[in-house]
Design a protein around this motif. Structure first.
Motif, PDB file in Angstrom:
ATOM      1  N   UNK A 433       0.943  -1.388   0.060  1.00 41.61           N
ATOM      2  CA  UNK A 433       0.252  -0.130   0.205  1.00 41.61           C
ATOM      3  C   UNK A 433       0.953   1.150  -0.154  1.00 41.61           C
ATOM      4  N   UNK A 434       2.303   1.362   0.617  1.00 41.21           N
ATOM      5  CA  UNK A 434       2.762   2.253   0.584  1.00 41.21           C
ATOM      6  C   UNK A 434       4.178   1.954  -0.406  1.00 41.21           C
ATOM      7  N   UNK A 435       3.904   1.649  -1.214  1.00 34.59           N
ATOM      8  CA  UNK A 435       5.005   1.211  -2.164  1.00 34.59           C
ATOM      9  C   UNK A 435       3.898   0.181  -3.564  1.00 34.59           C
ATOM     10  N   UNK A 450       8.387   6.446  -3.094  1.00 34.50           N
ATOM     11  CA  UNK A 450       7.851   6.424  -2.128  1.00 34.50           C
ATOM     12  C   UNK A 450       7.956   4.887  -1.905  1.00 34.50           C
ATOM     13  N   UNK A 451       8.689   3.764  -0.757  1.00 35.74           N
ATOM     14  CA  UNK A 451       8.831   2.671  -0.649  1.00 35.74           C
ATOM     15  C   UNK A 451       9.245   2.274   0.148  1.00 35.74           C
ATOM     16  N   UNK A 472      17.895   3.026  -8.116  1.00 35.75           N
ATOM     17  CA  UNK A 472      17.078   4.097  -8.385  1.00 35.75           C
ATOM     18  C   UNK A 472      16.638   4.567  -6.054  1.00 35.75           C
ATOM     19  N   UNK A 473      17.143   6.013  -6.080  1.00 35.91           N
ATOM     20  CA  UNK A 473      16.819   5.759  -4.945  1.00 35.91           C
ATOM     21  C   UNK A 473      15.153   5.935  -4.506  1.00 35.91           C
ATOM     22  N   UNK A 474      15.237   5.154  -2.842  1.00 30.86           N
ATOM     23  CA  UNK A 474      14.243   4.836  -2.765  1.00 30.86           C
ATOM     24  C   UNK A 474      13.782   6.689  -1.368  1.00 30.86           C
ATOM     25  N   UNK A 475      12.923   6.748  -1.209  1.00 32.60           N
ATOM     26  CA  UNK A 475      12.236   8.274   0.020  1.00 32.60           C
ATOM     27  C   UNK A 475      13.282   9.244   0.001  1.00 32.60           C
ATOM     28  N   UNK A 476      14.325   9.540  -1.608  1.00 29.65           N
ATOM     29  CA  UNK A 476      14.638  10.684  -2.016  1.00 29.65           C
ATOM     30  C   UNK A 476      14.438  11.376  -3.040  1.00 29.65           C
ATOM     31  N   UNK A 499      11.882  -9.847   0.648  1.00 31.06           N
ATOM     32  CA  UNK A 499      10.847  -9.874   0.518  1.00 31.06           C
ATOM     33  C   UNK A 499      10.928  -8.715  -0.896  1.00 31.06           C
ATOM     34  N   UNK A 500      10.423  -9.665  -2.175  1.00 30.16           N
ATOM     35  CA  UNK A 500      10.686  -9.045  -2.808  1.00 30.16           C
ATOM     36  C   UNK A 500       9.600  -8.464  -3.433  1.00 30.16           C
ATOM     37  N   UNK A 501       9.250  -7.176  -4.219  1.00 30.84           N
ATOM     38  CA  UNK A 501       8.240  -6.823  -4.932  1.00 30.84           C
ATOM     39  C   UNK A 501       8.269  -6.085  -6.613  1.00 30.84           C
TER      40      UNK A 501
END
Length: 572
Positions: A433-435, A450-451, A472-476, A499-501
């Motif tokens: 839901x957050x990714x 956003x992940x 790729x950067x996450x959260x920035x 855990x992978x998506x």
């Protein structure tokens, strides 16, 4: 004879002349034998008093001269008997003291007298032309006081009350020249003659705060200056006075009512309105234990502070005592306290960091008489523990357990709390839901991927492009380019697993859009042009004539044929 003795007693102590000559008495003594010179002084005086006055020899007096008529006790002095008579004889001296002739000559004779004890009279006698001459002088003995003492002062003197100073003087002569002075420091309080033996001189003063630590003394002054000597002074040892003023209140004692074993606490004791505060003695005690106190004074206020640590041996009801003493007067304050032992609460987890799926036991316990409650579950009785068991799951991670403890002490309920946090170890999980799994962004724009992933321990999260392994950067924030277009594998990993998506990122090219816009505008423009041409043709067709091609000749241009008009008759 009595009149003659009275005349002798009326002779002054000394004359103003430094030669100190005697007053003279001459009298005719017919037929006096030479052995009369050896008669005692009293017999000689009796004879002299019986002789008739007015004999011719009285015009030549017999003088008695000494260096000073005031002589120290036990001292010796020289007496000179002299006359101006042209034919003197049998000049001699009568005295009760030991004497020794030291010289003589025409008209004079000198004698040394020894061991003066008390005031005495010396009498010189001689003959001039058969007439007896007599001269006498009183010698005064002087003695310094044997003791000059200011009697002891009160140990403490109340401020505002009368204080009587007493000075005693033993010995000293002549008393008529002896004065006693009472002093405060160098300030003269009283000056009185020394009367009696011993002489006691008193003065009463009002004691004030300024008299605290003042020195009082007394001094004798033996004034022998009229006799050619000095003013002799003798002072007592000084005595220091301590004055005090009492407060109208009792000490104020400040201490906590309840003290826990093993804790360090302080007690303050204050008293206002006493003087001098610096002289107050303070005693602080807990039961039979004397406390080491620090005493500070400021003006008329004194404060005593002590610190101590309560021990298990002192558990129970105790009494704090503050005693202050000044000038043998004591003030006391007491306070009842209770020293208690409050053990716990102690909160334990069987597994502070429990793997997911394991059973965890939560226990809370405390000391005797302590009632504990764990997450709302009370213990069966005071002093007993309380516990429960749970299954460690992801939802229990970071759960905080609370245990409260209560202890009743002397009618009061004391509270204490404890808490502990449970950590559940579980594998990483990415919150879908957050990714978001599909993203559409434009080229050369800034975005944030956003992940988030959760787990214990905290997992690491990375997103790589499939094939190129572009990260790729996450959260920035980052600048999106065309090469970011593609499918990404986002993987969360920790010691508990992975855990992978999959995330698809669609990046739109800015130039393709421009071409589409140009083509669209061109198409629109073409449609508009065609429509305008058709409209023009339609209008021309509506307003123009009918044209025929002249097949006979091709040299002439096409001409229009006007429609025939109907011709009417001229009405004229």
């Amino acid at each position: 004879m009595l009149a003659a003795l009275e005349d002798l007693n009326k002779v002054p102590l000394w004359s103003s002349d430094r030669r100190h000559e005697t007053r003279l008495a001459t009298m005719v003594l017919p037929g006096l034998l030479p052995r009369a010179c050896g008669t005692p002084l009293i017999s000689l005086l009796l004879v002299c008093c019986l002789l008739p006055p007015g004999a011719p020899g009285q015009q030549f007096p017999l003088k008695v001269e000494v260096q000073s008529p005031v002589v120290p006790a036990g001292g010796s002095f020289l007496v000179n008997c002299s006359t101006d008579c042209p034919n003197p004889n049998l000049i001699t001296l009568e005295t009760s003291l030991s004497k020794e002739p030291v010289g003589n000559g025409p008209g004079w004779a000198a004698f040394q007298l020894f061991n003066l004890t008390g005031d005495t009279q010396v009498l010189c006698s001689g003959f001039c032309n058969g007439v007896q001459m007599i001269g006498f002088l009183i010698i005064t003995e002087y003695r310094f006081p044997e003791r000059v003492e200011l009697l002891p002062l009160p140990r403490w003197q109340p401020v505002g009350e009368n204080l009587t100073l007493r000075c005693q003087v033993a010995g000293g002569a002549p008393r008529r020249n002896l004065t006693v002075v009472l002093l405060r420091g160098e300030e003269e309080l009283s000056r009185q003659p020394a009367v009696g033996e011993p002489a006691e001189v008193t003065v009463t003063v009002l004691a004030g705060r300024d008299d605290h630590l003042a020195n009082f003394s007394c001094r004798t002054e033996l004034d022998l200056r009229p006799g050619g000597l000095e003013l002799f002074q003798n002072s007592s040892a000084p005595r220091q006075l301590q004055t005090f003023a009492l407060p109208a209140t009792t000490p104020h004692l400040t201490v906590r009512r309840f003290l826990e074993v093993g804790t360090t606490w302080s007690v303050n004791c204050t008293l206002d309105g006493l003087f001098p505060a610096s002289e107050v003695q303070v005693h602080l005690a807990l039961g039979n234990q004397t406390l080491n106190s620090t005493v500070e004074s400021h003006e008329n206020t004194i404060t005593a502070t002590a610190t101590a640590t309560a021990s298990i041996e002192q558990e129970g009801a105790q009494e704090i005592v503050c005693n202050m003493t000044l000038a043998n007067v004591s003030w006391e304050a007491r306070e009842n306290i209770t020293i208690y032992s409050f053990q716990g609460p102690i909160l334990n987890l069987s597994e502070p960091s429990a793997p997911e799926g394991t059973a965890v036991t939560v226990t809370c316990l405390a000391g005797p008489r302590v009632q504990v409650t764990l997450d709302g579950i009370p213990a069966p009785a005071p002093g007993q523990p309380v516990q429960f068991q749970l299954n460690a799951t992801e939802t229990e991670d970071r759960r905080i357990f609370f245990c409260s403890a209560t202890l009743r002490v002397d009618g009061e309920i004391l509270h204490r709390n404890s808490s502990v946090q449970l950590r559940v170890l579980y594998g990483p999980k990415i919150d879908q839901a957050k990714c978001p799994q599909r993203l559409t962004w434009k080229d050369r724009t800034t975005h944030v991927l956003q992940c988030q992933a959760r787990g214990n321990p905290d997992p690491t999260l990375h997103c790589f492009q499939e094939g190129s392994r572009l990260k790729v950067p996450i959260g920035i924030p980052f600048l999106v380019r065309l090469n970011h277009n593609g499918t990404y594998s986002c993987k969360a990993a920790s010691s508990r697993g992975t855990h992978t998506i999959t995330v698809v990122m669609n990046v739109l090219d800015r130039n393709a859009r421009a071409v589409s816009i140009v083509l669209g505008m061109s198409a629109v423009l073409g449609v508009v042009t065609i429509c305008a041409a058709l409209l023009y043709v339609f209008r021309v067709h509506r307003h123009g004539g009918i044209y025929h091609v002249n097949q006979g000749s091709t040299s002439f241009p096409l001409t229009s044929r006007q429609p025939e008009e109907s011709v009417g008759e001229d009405p004229s």
